[in-house]
Write a protein that holds these residues in place. Structure first.
Motif, PDB file in Angstrom:
ATOM      1  N   CYS A   1       0.798  -1.134  -0.079  1.00 41.22           N
ATOM      2  CA  CYS A   1      -0.058  -0.042   0.132  1.00 41.22           C
ATOM      3  C   CYS A   1       0.854   1.101  -0.114  1.00 41.22           C
ATOM      4  CB  CYS A   1      -1.016  -0.137   1.074  1.00 41.22           C
ATOM      5  SG  CYS A   1      -0.335   0.169   2.639  1.00 41.22           S
ATOM      6  N   GLN A   2       2.195   1.165   0.034  1.00 40.01           N
ATOM      7  CA  GLN A   2       3.066   2.359  -0.312  1.00 40.01           C
ATOM      8  C   GLN A   2       3.016   3.260   0.760  1.00 40.01           C
ATOM      9  OE1 GLN A   2       2.081   3.320  -4.688  1.00 40.01           O
ATOM     10  NE2 GLN A   2       4.058   2.312  -4.768  1.00 40.01           N
ATOM     11  N   LEU A   3       3.040   2.773   2.078  1.00 42.48           N
ATOM     12  CA  LEU A   3       3.071   3.526   3.125  1.00 42.48           C
ATOM     13  C   LEU A   3       4.404   4.412   3.163  1.00 42.48           C
ATOM     14  CD1 LEU A   3       1.637   4.816   5.915  1.00 42.48           C
ATOM     15  CD2 LEU A   3       2.906   2.857   7.078  1.00 42.48           C
ATOM     16  N   GLU A   4       4.589   5.714   3.313  1.00 39.79           N
ATOM     17  CA  GLU A   4       5.611   6.602   3.503  1.00 39.79           C
ATOM     18  C   GLU A   4       5.326   7.773   4.346  1.00 39.79           C
ATOM     19  OE1 GLU A   4       9.384   8.257   1.223  1.00 39.79           O
ATOM     20  OE2 GLU A   4       7.942   7.355   0.246  1.00 39.79           O
ATOM     21  N   LEU A   5       5.905   7.771   5.615  1.00 37.60           N
ATOM     22  CA  LEU A   5       5.477   8.964   6.470  1.00 37.60           C
ATOM     23  C   LEU A   5       6.277  10.116   5.916  1.00 37.60           C
ATOM     24  CD1 LEU A   5       5.199   6.951   9.656  1.00 37.60           C
ATOM     25  CD2 LEU A   5       3.519   7.531   8.061  1.00 37.60           C
ATOM     26  N   PRO A   6       5.691  11.560   6.275  1.00 36.08           N
ATOM     27  CA  PRO A   6       6.620  12.484   5.950  1.00 36.08           C
ATOM     28  C   PRO A   6       7.731  12.755   6.921  1.00 36.08           C
ATOM     29  CG  PRO A   6       4.295  12.991   6.432  1.00 36.08           C
ATOM     30  CD  PRO A   6       4.376  11.696   7.019  1.00 36.08           C
ATOM     31  N   LYS A   7       8.903  13.284   6.229  1.00 37.60           N
ATOM     32  CA  LYS A   7      10.123  13.597   7.200  1.00 37.60           C
ATOM     33  C   LYS A   7       9.672  15.068   8.033  1.00 37.60           C
ATOM     34  CE  LYS A   7      14.061  13.041   5.097  1.00 37.60           C
ATOM     35  NZ  LYS A   7      15.323  13.209   4.322  1.00 37.60           N
ATOM     36  N   HIS A   8      10.639  15.036   9.116  1.00 34.61           N
ATOM     37  CA  HIS A   8      10.512  16.180   9.972  1.00 34.61           C
ATOM     38  C   HIS A   8       9.288  16.775  10.300  1.00 34.61           C
ATOM     39  CE1 HIS A   8      14.901  16.550   9.513  1.00 34.61           C
ATOM     40  NE2 HIS A   8      14.950  16.450   8.102  1.00 34.61           N
ATOM     41  N   THR A   9       8.432  15.724  10.607  1.00 35.50           N
ATOM     42  CA  THR A   9       7.100  16.167  10.970  1.00 35.50           C
ATOM     43  C   THR A   9       6.628  15.393  12.105  1.00 35.50           C
ATOM     44  OG1 THR A   9       6.452  16.415   8.635  1.00 35.50           O
ATOM     45  CG2 THR A   9       4.584  16.501  10.313  1.00 35.50           C
ATOM     46  N   PHE A  10       6.084  16.005  13.241  1.00 34.93           N
ATOM     47  CA  PHE A  10       5.521  15.270  14.306  1.00 34.93           C
ATOM     48  C   PHE A  10       4.102  14.929  14.021  1.00 34.93           C
ATOM     49  CE2 PHE A  10       9.110  17.837  16.278  1.00 34.93           C
ATOM     50  CZ  PHE A  10       9.569  16.942  17.122  1.00 34.93           C
ATOM     51  N   TYR A  11       3.737  13.932  14.934  1.00 33.92           N
ATOM     52  CA  TYR A  11       2.361  13.348  14.705  1.00 33.92           C
ATOM     53  C   TYR A  11       1.851  12.518  13.538  1.00 33.92           C
ATOM     54  CZ  TYR A  11       2.514  17.274  17.811  1.00 33.92           C
ATOM     55  OH  TYR A  11       2.884  17.861  18.882  1.00 33.92           O
ATOM     56  N   VAL A  12       2.992  12.113  13.023  1.00 36.77           N
ATOM     57  CA  VAL A  12       2.859  11.124  11.843  1.00 36.77           C
ATOM     58  C   VAL A  12       2.145   9.845  12.166  1.00 36.77           C
ATOM     59  CG1 VAL A  12       4.744  12.312  10.578  1.00 36.77           C
ATOM     60  CG2 VAL A  12       5.267  10.420  12.044  1.00 36.77           C
ATOM     61  N   ASP A  13       2.086   9.476  13.573  1.00 34.63           N
ATOM     62  CA  ASP A  13       1.537   8.050  13.953  1.00 34.63           C
ATOM     63  C   ASP A  13       0.143   8.219  13.352  1.00 34.63           C
ATOM     64  OD1 ASP A  13       1.516  10.402  15.770  1.00 34.63           O
ATOM     65  OD2 ASP A  13       0.546   8.965  16.960  1.00 34.63           O
ATOM     66  N   ASN A  14      -0.518   9.160  13.269  1.00 34.41           N
ATOM     67  CA  ASN A  14      -2.123   9.252  12.996  1.00 34.41           C
ATOM     68  C   ASN A  14      -2.184   8.691  11.506  1.00 34.41           C
ATOM     69  OD1 ASN A  14      -3.626  10.756  15.048  1.00 34.41           O
ATOM     70  ND2 ASN A  14      -1.977  12.128  14.791  1.00 34.41           N
ATOM     71  N   ILE A  15      -1.301   9.230  10.568  1.00 37.39           N
ATOM     72  CA  ILE A  15      -1.085   8.827   9.043  1.00 37.39           C
ATOM     73  C   ILE A  15      -0.998   7.369   9.259  1.00 37.39           C
ATOM     74  CG2 ILE A  15       0.175   8.769   7.036  1.00 37.39           C
ATOM     75  CD1 ILE A  15       0.335  11.924   7.567  1.00 37.39           C
ATOM     76  N   TYR A  16       0.035   6.665  10.102  1.00 37.96           N
ATOM     77  CA  TYR A  16       0.434   5.475  10.086  1.00 37.96           C
ATOM     78  C   TYR A  16      -0.634   4.581  10.269  1.00 37.96           C
ATOM     79  CZ  TYR A  16       3.098   1.348  11.444  1.00 37.96           C
ATOM     80  OH  TYR A  16       3.800  -0.094  11.570  1.00 37.96           O
ATOM     81  N   VAL A  17      -1.695   4.865  11.180  1.00 35.80           N
ATOM     82  CA  VAL A  17      -2.916   4.054  11.283  1.00 35.80           C
ATOM     83  C   VAL A  17      -4.122   4.370  10.397  1.00 35.80           C
ATOM     84  CG1 VAL A  17      -2.302   3.633  13.843  1.00 35.80           C
ATOM     85  CG2 VAL A  17      -3.636   5.502  13.295  1.00 35.80           C
ATOM     86  N   TYR A  18      -4.164   5.669   9.989  1.00 40.03           N
ATOM     87  CA  TYR A  18      -5.239   5.873   9.191  1.00 40.03           C
ATOM     88  C   TYR A  18      -4.967   5.568   7.665  1.00 40.03           C
ATOM     89  CZ  TYR A  18      -8.803   9.136   7.048  1.00 40.03           C
ATOM     90  OH  TYR A  18      -9.935   9.567   6.579  1.00 40.03           O
ATOM     91  N   TYR A  19      -3.913   5.821   6.951  1.00 32.67           N
ATOM     92  CA  TYR A  19      -3.528   5.460   5.716  1.00 32.67           C
ATOM     93  C   TYR A  19      -4.068   4.181   5.002  1.00 32.67           C
ATOM     94  CZ  TYR A  19      -1.198   5.045   1.083  1.00 32.67           C
ATOM     95  OH  TYR A  19      -1.144   4.898  -0.222  1.00 32.67           O
ATOM     96  N   PRO A  20      -3.370   3.374   5.838  1.00 34.03           N
ATOM     97  CA  PRO A  20      -3.566   1.896   5.243  1.00 34.03           C
ATOM     98  C   PRO A  20      -4.959   1.245   5.536  1.00 34.03           C
ATOM     99  CG  PRO A  20      -1.831   2.015   6.907  1.00 34.03           C
ATOM    100  CD  PRO A  20      -2.566   3.348   6.961  1.00 34.03           C
ATOM    101  N   LEU A  21      -5.958   1.933   6.282  1.00 32.01           N
ATOM    102  CA  LEU A  21      -7.029   1.308   6.705  1.00 32.01           C
ATOM    103  C   LEU A  21      -8.059   0.767   5.389  1.00 32.01           C
ATOM    104  CD1 LEU A  21      -8.380   3.484   9.509  1.00 32.01           C
ATOM    105  CD2 LEU A  21      -7.266   1.383   9.631  1.00 32.01           C
ATOM    106  N   PRO A  22      -8.057   1.571   4.119  1.00 28.22           N
ATOM    107  CA  PRO A  22      -9.134   1.043   3.312  1.00 28.22           C
ATOM    108  C   PRO A  22      -8.260  -0.343   2.583  1.00 28.22           C
ATOM    109  CG  PRO A  22      -8.926   3.405   3.348  1.00 28.22           C
ATOM    110  CD  PRO A  22      -7.869   3.030   4.109  1.00 28.22           C
ATOM    111  N   TYR A  23      -7.090  -0.310   2.864  1.00 30.33           N
ATOM    112  CA  TYR A  23      -6.514  -1.525   2.016  1.00 30.33           C
ATOM    113  C   TYR A  23      -6.571  -2.652   2.963  1.00 30.33           C
ATOM    114  CZ  TYR A  23      -4.190   2.036  -0.777  1.00 30.33           C
ATOM    115  OH  TYR A  23      -3.823   3.139  -1.702  1.00 30.33           O
ATOM    116  N   VAL A  24      -7.031  -2.839   4.051  1.00 32.56           N
ATOM    117  CA  VAL A  24      -7.097  -3.795   4.981  1.00 32.56           C
ATOM    118  C   VAL A  24      -8.149  -4.630   4.821  1.00 32.56           C
ATOM    119  CG1 VAL A  24      -7.336  -4.497   7.352  1.00 32.56           C
ATOM    120  CG2 VAL A  24      -5.763  -2.624   7.151  1.00 32.56           C
ATOM    121  N   ARG A  25      -7.799  -6.030   4.614  1.00 31.72           N
ATOM    122  CA  ARG A  25      -8.887  -6.865   4.436  1.00 31.72           C
ATOM    123  C   ARG A  25      -9.167  -8.036   5.717  1.00 31.72           C
ATOM    124  NH1 ARG A  25      -9.702  -3.619   1.545  1.00 31.72           N
ATOM    125  NH2 ARG A  25      -9.600  -3.422  -0.832  1.00 31.72           N
ATOM    126  N   LYS A  26      -8.208  -8.307   6.302  1.00 34.75           N
ATOM    127  CA  LYS A  26      -8.150  -9.322   7.278  1.00 34.75           C
ATOM    128  C   LYS A  26      -7.686  -8.697   8.610  1.00 34.75           C
ATOM    129  CE  LYS A  26      -7.897 -13.823   4.462  1.00 34.75           C
ATOM    130  NZ  LYS A  26      -7.042 -15.046   4.158  1.00 34.75           N
TER     131      LYS A  26
END
Length: 338
Positions: free
Chosen positions: A177-202
């Motif tokens: 799903c090509q997850l890549e978090l922004p550099k030099h930015t705080f609070y990216v953990d929200n993207i980490y859990v949010y972006y992959p969600l529509p790709y999750v099947r199991k």
């Protein structure tokens, strides 16, 4: 055979990183530990390499230029060799009994030639000075002892959302799903859990208190004063998440509802920080943020703006802002964060 790659992003973490590392080491040869030294100026690198020398079959020690937490996670993912991937912040730790139960589950998956995209477990707010620790668990929301999908979930309560602390992803799933978090930015953990969600099947949920989320350092990114100082980064992350998906194209209704509510929380956090900063400039930024959501996705804007959180954050005038701030303080005490 190993089962989980634990990435531990470290920046000037010499005072506490050993607790994080030692907590994972208790799992022995079933795990891989990737210590990512993100350009630290203290003894972080020395500690990382000490563990690599002591446990060469378990520990990787990677030194890189400073790129921020998200870039350190990206680096950990790039160096991960095992089937599942977990991020552990250097001031947090994992519970020994819980990690053993999770590993037993993953071993059973292997025997059955089964795999999941996302494995969820509970996390605990280890807040300094609090005798009773707040546990975030999902037994009222998620099925147990079975692999399930979004259609099988129930409604999440406020404060019960999936955070980085509660999720283990399949490594190849994140790469596909090509997850890549922004550099030099705080609070990216929200993207980490949010972006992959529509790709999750199991999905699989294990009702164990794995992750221990420490809160108490004054320089911690979730400290309110620190968050107000970095509010522009909070706004950037919120806008990035708004731009990720057209909610009308998120096929599953329950997932769409969950993602909309997640955005509502992001809008609320950004709004309350801007309100509590008490500056005219930041009140204008708050107005601009809500207009941004309205322009990008009017339907989602309408659902959030006229929901309970949206209405609470947009009460008119100085007295309205005081009520918004009071509601936030009450919610913070109930939920137990920062």
């Amino acid at each position: 055979m190993k089962y989980i790659s634990f990435a531990i992003p470290c920046y000037n973490s010499e005072a506490y990183m050993e607790r994080a590392i030692e907590s994972v080491l208790r799992a022995g040869e079933d795990v891989e530990i990737i210590i990512v030294n993100d350009g630290s100026k203290d003894g972080t690198s020395k500690i990382a390499h000490k563990y690599k020398e002591r446990f060469p079959s378990i520990v990787q020690a990677i030194d890189k230029e400073n790129g921020g937490h998200g870039d350190a996670v990206n680096c950990g993912l790039a160096h991960a060799h095992e089937k599942y991937f977990k991020v552990l912040d250097s001031d947090d730790w994992v519970d020994e009994e819980s990690i053993m139960k999770i590993l037993e589950t993953l071993k059973d998956f292997e025997k059955q030639d089964e795999q999941v995209d996302m494995l969820l477990s509970n996390y605990v707010y280890e807040k300094e000075g609090m005798e009773h620790k707040k546990v975030i668990e999902y037994r009222n929301v998620l099925p147990q002892n079975t692999i399930f999908g979004w259609k099988d979930i129930k409604r999440f309560h406020l404060g019960q959302y999936i955070l980085m602390h509660s999720v283990i992803y399949r490594t190849d799933f994140l790469r596909v799903c090509q997850l890549e978090l922004p550099k030099h930015t705080f609070y990216v953990d929200n993207i980490y859990v949010y972006y992959p969600l529509p790709y999750v099947r199991k999905i699989y949920y294990l009702d164990v208190d794995l992750y221990r989320y420490y809160i108490g350092r004054e320089d911690q990114s979730v400290n309110e004063k620190v968050m107000i100082g970095r509010v522009d980064q909070q706004i950037f992350i919120t806008k990035t998440m708004i731009d990720m998906y057209d909610m009308r194209k998120v096929g599953n209704r329950k997932l769409r509802h969950y993602m909309t509510n997640y955005l509502a929380i992001m809008m609320t956090v950004s709004s309350i920080l801007l309100i509590r900063s008490k500056t005219k400039e930041n009140l204008e930024k708050k107005k601009e943020l809500w207009n941004y959501l309205k322009k990008q996705d009017y339907r989602t804007y309408w659902k959030i703006r006229y929901g309970i959180l949206g209405q609470t954050m947009n009460l008119p005038g100085k007295s309205g802002r005081k009520i918004s701030s009071l509601a936030y303080i009450v919610a913070r005490r109930i939920v137990g964060f920062n």
